[in-house]
Design a protein around this motif. Structure first.
Motif, PDB file in Angstrom:
ATOM      1  N   MET A   1       0.835  -1.163   0.000  1.00  0.00           N
ATOM      2  CA  MET A   1       0.000   0.000   0.000  1.00  0.00           C
ATOM      3  C   MET A   1       0.891   1.241   0.000  1.00  0.00           C
ATOM      4  SD  MET A   1      -3.039   1.226   2.581  1.00  0.00           S
ATOM      5  CE  MET A   1      -1.998   1.412   3.985  1.00  0.00           C
ATOM      6  N   LEU A   2       0.384   2.294  -0.584  1.00  0.00           N
ATOM      7  CA  LEU A   2       1.084   3.563  -0.655  1.00  0.00           C
ATOM      8  C   LEU A   2       0.177   4.645  -0.071  1.00  0.00           C
ATOM      9  CD1 LEU A   2       3.383   5.385  -1.857  1.00  0.00           C
ATOM     10  CD2 LEU A   2       2.068   5.368  -3.980  1.00  0.00           C
ATOM     11  N   GLN A   3       0.695   5.383   0.905  1.00  0.00           N
ATOM     12  CA  GLN A   3      -0.062   6.488   1.502  1.00  0.00           C
ATOM     13  C   GLN A   3       0.702   7.785   1.277  1.00  0.00           C
ATOM     14  OE1 GLN A   3      -0.356   5.308   5.639  1.00  0.00           O
ATOM     15  NE2 GLN A   3      -2.494   4.715   5.329  1.00  0.00           N
ATOM     16  N   ILE A   4       0.012   8.778   0.779  1.00  0.00           N
ATOM     17  CA  ILE A   4       0.580  10.105   0.579  1.00  0.00           C
ATOM     18  C   ILE A   4      -0.154  11.012   1.557  1.00  0.00           C
ATOM     19  CG2 ILE A   4       0.826  12.003  -1.060  1.00  0.00           C
ATOM     20  CD1 ILE A   4       0.459   8.449  -2.242  1.00  0.00           C
ATOM     21  N   GLN A   5       0.598  11.661   2.451  1.00  0.00           N
ATOM     22  CA  GLN A   5      -0.017  12.433   3.530  1.00  0.00           C
ATOM     23  C   GLN A   5       0.489  13.872   3.505  1.00  0.00           C
ATOM     24  OE1 GLN A   5       1.157  10.151   6.979  1.00  0.00           O
ATOM     25  NE2 GLN A   5      -0.196   8.453   6.483  1.00  0.00           N
ATOM     26  N   GLU A   6      -0.379  14.789   3.061  1.00  0.00           N
ATOM     27  CA  GLU A   6      -0.096  16.232   3.087  1.00  0.00           C
ATOM     28  C   GLU A   6       1.247  16.583   2.437  1.00  0.00           C
ATOM     29  OE1 GLU A   6      -2.225  18.681   4.051  1.00  0.00           O
ATOM     30  OE2 GLU A   6      -3.712  17.087   4.333  1.00  0.00           O
ATOM     31  N   VAL A   7       1.574  15.946   1.321  1.00  0.00           N
ATOM     32  CA  VAL A   7       2.855  16.172   0.648  1.00  0.00           C
ATOM     33  C   VAL A   7       2.886  17.552   0.003  1.00  0.00           C
ATOM     34  CG1 VAL A   7       4.291  15.433  -1.309  1.00  0.00           C
ATOM     35  CG2 VAL A   7       3.411  13.755   0.311  1.00  0.00           C
ATOM     36  N   GLU A   8       4.008  18.239   0.217  1.00  0.00           N
ATOM     37  CA  GLU A   8       4.225  19.568  -0.360  1.00  0.00           C
ATOM     38  C   GLU A   8       5.613  19.612  -0.968  1.00  0.00           C
ATOM     39  OE1 GLU A   8       3.002  22.924   1.688  1.00  0.00           O
ATOM     40  OE2 GLU A   8       1.114  22.001   2.266  1.00  0.00           O
ATOM     41  N   PHE A   9       5.720  20.332  -2.095  1.00  0.00           N
ATOM     42  CA  PHE A   9       7.021  20.538  -2.714  1.00  0.00           C
ATOM     43  C   PHE A   9       6.983  21.816  -3.533  1.00  0.00           C
ATOM     44  CE2 PHE A   9      10.338  20.171  -5.851  1.00  0.00           C
ATOM     45  CZ  PHE A   9      11.407  19.731  -5.090  1.00  0.00           C
ATOM     46  N   ALA A  10       8.048  22.601  -3.402  1.00  0.00           N
ATOM     47  CA  ALA A  10       8.152  23.855  -4.158  1.00  0.00           C
ATOM     48  C   ALA A  10       9.513  23.936  -4.824  1.00  0.00           C
ATOM     49  CB  ALA A  10       7.950  25.050  -3.238  1.00  0.00           C
ATOM     50  N   TYR A  11       9.521  24.485  -6.022  1.00  0.00           N
ATOM     51  CA  TYR A  11      10.760  24.823  -6.728  1.00  0.00           C
ATOM     52  C   TYR A  11      10.981  26.309  -6.496  1.00  0.00           C
ATOM     53  CZ  TYR A  11      10.277  20.462  -9.375  1.00  0.00           C
ATOM     54  OH  TYR A  11      10.185  19.142  -9.740  1.00  0.00           O
ATOM     55  N   GLY A  12      11.989  26.636  -5.683  1.00  0.00           N
ATOM     56  CA  GLY A  12      12.174  28.052  -5.362  1.00  0.00           C
ATOM     57  C   GLY A  12      10.936  28.558  -4.651  1.00  0.00           C
ATOM     58  N   GLY A  13      10.328  29.590  -5.169  1.00  0.00           N
ATOM     59  CA  GLY A  13       9.109  30.123  -4.565  1.00  0.00           C
ATOM     60  C   GLY A  13       7.836  29.614  -5.206  1.00  0.00           C
ATOM     61  N   SER A  14       7.956  28.721  -6.168  1.00  0.00           N
ATOM     62  CA  SER A  14       6.795  28.227  -6.906  1.00  0.00           C
ATOM     63  C   SER A  14       6.327  26.882  -6.351  1.00  0.00           C
ATOM     64  CB  SER A  14       7.160  28.076  -8.387  1.00  0.00           C
ATOM     65  OG  SER A  14       6.066  27.588  -9.115  1.00  0.00           O
ATOM     66  N   GLN A  15       5.119  26.864  -5.803  1.00  0.00           N
ATOM     67  CA  GLN A  15       4.548  25.654  -5.219  1.00  0.00           C
ATOM     68  C   GLN A  15       4.136  24.694  -6.328  1.00  0.00           C
ATOM     69  OE1 GLN A  15       4.388  25.632  -1.792  1.00  0.00           O
ATOM     70  NE2 GLN A  15       3.787  23.506  -1.753  1.00  0.00           N
ATOM     71  N   ALA A  16       4.738  23.508  -6.362  1.00  0.00           N
ATOM     72  CA  ALA A  16       4.412  22.508  -7.383  1.00  0.00           C
ATOM     73  C   ALA A  16       3.386  21.500  -6.870  1.00  0.00           C
ATOM     74  CB  ALA A  16       5.677  21.785  -7.830  1.00  0.00           C
ATOM     75  N   VAL A  17       3.491  21.141  -5.581  1.00  0.00           N
ATOM     76  CA  VAL A  17       2.562  20.207  -4.950  1.00  0.00           C
ATOM     77  C   VAL A  17       2.193  20.793  -3.597  1.00  0.00           C
ATOM     78  CG1 VAL A  17       2.231  17.855  -4.084  1.00  0.00           C
ATOM     79  CG2 VAL A  17       3.669  18.233  -6.089  1.00  0.00           C
ATOM     80  N   ALA A  18       0.887  20.869  -3.318  1.00  0.00           N
ATOM     81  CA  ALA A  18       0.444  21.488  -2.068  1.00  0.00           C
ATOM     82  C   ALA A  18      -0.591  20.619  -1.367  1.00  0.00           C
ATOM     83  CB  ALA A  18      -0.153  22.866  -2.336  1.00  0.00           C
ATOM     84  N   GLY A  19      -0.232  20.084  -0.209  1.00  0.00           N
ATOM     85  CA  GLY A  19      -1.178  19.343   0.632  1.00  0.00           C
ATOM     86  C   GLY A  19      -1.786  18.129  -0.029  1.00  0.00           C
ATOM     87  N   CYS A  20      -1.025  17.402  -0.802  1.00  0.00           N
ATOM     88  CA  CYS A  20      -1.536  16.243  -1.542  1.00  0.00           C
ATOM     89  C   CYS A  20      -1.678  15.049  -0.587  1.00  0.00           C
ATOM     90  CB  CYS A  20      -0.582  15.912  -2.683  1.00  0.00           C
ATOM     91  SG  CYS A  20      -1.199  14.606  -3.732  1.00  0.00           S
ATOM     92  N   THR A  21      -2.883  14.489  -0.538  1.00  0.00           N
ATOM     93  CA  THR A  21      -3.175  13.351   0.333  1.00  0.00           C
ATOM     94  C   THR A  21      -4.044  12.351  -0.413  1.00  0.00           C
ATOM     95  OG1 THR A  21      -3.102  14.723   2.323  1.00  0.00           O
ATOM     96  CG2 THR A  21      -4.290  12.645   2.490  1.00  0.00           C
ATOM     97  N   PHE A  22      -3.591  11.117  -0.490  1.00  0.00           N
ATOM     98  CA  PHE A  22      -4.416  10.024  -1.016  1.00  0.00           C
ATOM     99  C   PHE A  22      -3.738   8.696  -0.710  1.00  0.00           C
ATOM    100  CE2 PHE A  22      -1.704  11.182  -4.589  1.00  0.00           C
ATOM    101  CZ  PHE A  22      -1.329   9.971  -5.154  1.00  0.00           C
ATOM    102  N   ASP A  23      -4.473   7.608  -0.866  1.00  0.00           N
ATOM    103  CA  ASP A  23      -3.958   6.258  -0.652  1.00  0.00           C
ATOM    104  C   ASP A  23      -4.075   5.462  -1.942  1.00  0.00           C
ATOM    105  OD1 ASP A  23      -3.687   6.893   2.023  1.00  0.00           O
ATOM    106  OD2 ASP A  23      -5.449   5.759   2.667  1.00  0.00           O
ATOM    107  N   VAL A  24      -3.129   4.580  -2.155  1.00  0.00           N
ATOM    108  CA  VAL A  24      -3.210   3.606  -3.236  1.00  0.00           C
ATOM    109  C   VAL A  24      -3.222   2.238  -2.562  1.00  0.00           C
ATOM    110  CG1 VAL A  24      -2.114   2.657  -5.291  1.00  0.00           C
ATOM    111  CG2 VAL A  24      -1.924   5.112  -4.814  1.00  0.00           C
ATOM    112  N   PRO A  25      -4.374   1.574  -2.561  1.00  0.00           N
ATOM    113  CA  PRO A  25      -4.462   0.274  -1.906  1.00  0.00           C
ATOM    114  C   PRO A  25      -3.582  -0.768  -2.586  1.00  0.00           C
ATOM    115  CG  PRO A  25      -6.646   1.160  -2.382  1.00  0.00           C
ATOM    116  CD  PRO A  25      -5.651   2.015  -3.107  1.00  0.00           C
ATOM    117  N   ASP A  26      -3.233  -1.789  -1.839  1.00  0.00           N
ATOM    118  CA  ASP A  26      -2.440  -2.890  -2.341  1.00  0.00           C
ATOM    119  C   ASP A  26      -3.102  -3.505  -3.572  1.00  0.00           C
ATOM    120  OD1 ASP A  26      -0.316  -4.715  -2.335  1.00  0.00           O
ATOM    121  OD2 ASP A  26      -1.418  -6.136  -1.095  1.00  0.00           O
TER     122      ASP A  26
END
Length: 131
Positions: A1-26
């Motif tokens: 199983m894969l769980q993504i919990q509130e993932v955030e990532f920015a390049y410099g000052g540019s937000q690329a991923v903000a608060g991403c949350t979801f699950d991928v079941p087995d």
């Protein structure tokens, strides 16, 4: 199983991923769709461990599972297609870890059997033998 919990990532000052949350079941296939520039590739790079998120976390179960990332554009260089696929899908790293663990097993290093078992599981999870 894969769980993504509130993932955030920015390049410099540019937000690329903000608060991403979801699950991928087995044993489920999940598609990731969105317009150009929405952060799909960046999120997949975070999931595969190529980039470290600025916030949140990615949880794999089992913990030694892996997520491969094969970008749509080849970085170039002297790689063959096979070498690029092996590297980008985690096969190269899994083979290196298995070889290191086998060496430790051969020398009788502490916890070598457990390291080898974990490395073999990772190797098999990447379908490295199919390459």
């Amino acid at each position: 199983m894969l769980q993504i919990q509130e993932v955030e990532f920015a390049y410099g000052g540019s937000q690329a991923v903000a608060g991403c949350t979801f699950d991928v079941p087995d044993r489920k296939v999940t598609g990731l769709i969105g317009p150009n520039g929405a952060g799909k590739s960046t999120l997949l790079q975070v999931l595969s461990g190529l980039v470290v998120p600025d916030g949140g976390k990615v949880v794999l179960d089992p913990p030694d599972a892996s997520v491969g990332y094969l970008g749509q554009e080849h970085p170039g260089g002297d790689d063959t297609v096979r070498a690029a696929l092996e590297r980008r899908t985690g096969v190269t790293a899994a083979e290196a870890a298995l070889a290191e663990a086998a060496g430790a097993l051969a020398t009788g290093a502490v916890a070598a059997e457990e390291r080898y078992a974990a490395a073999l599981t990772r190797y098999e999870a990447t379908s490295a033998g199919d390459f």
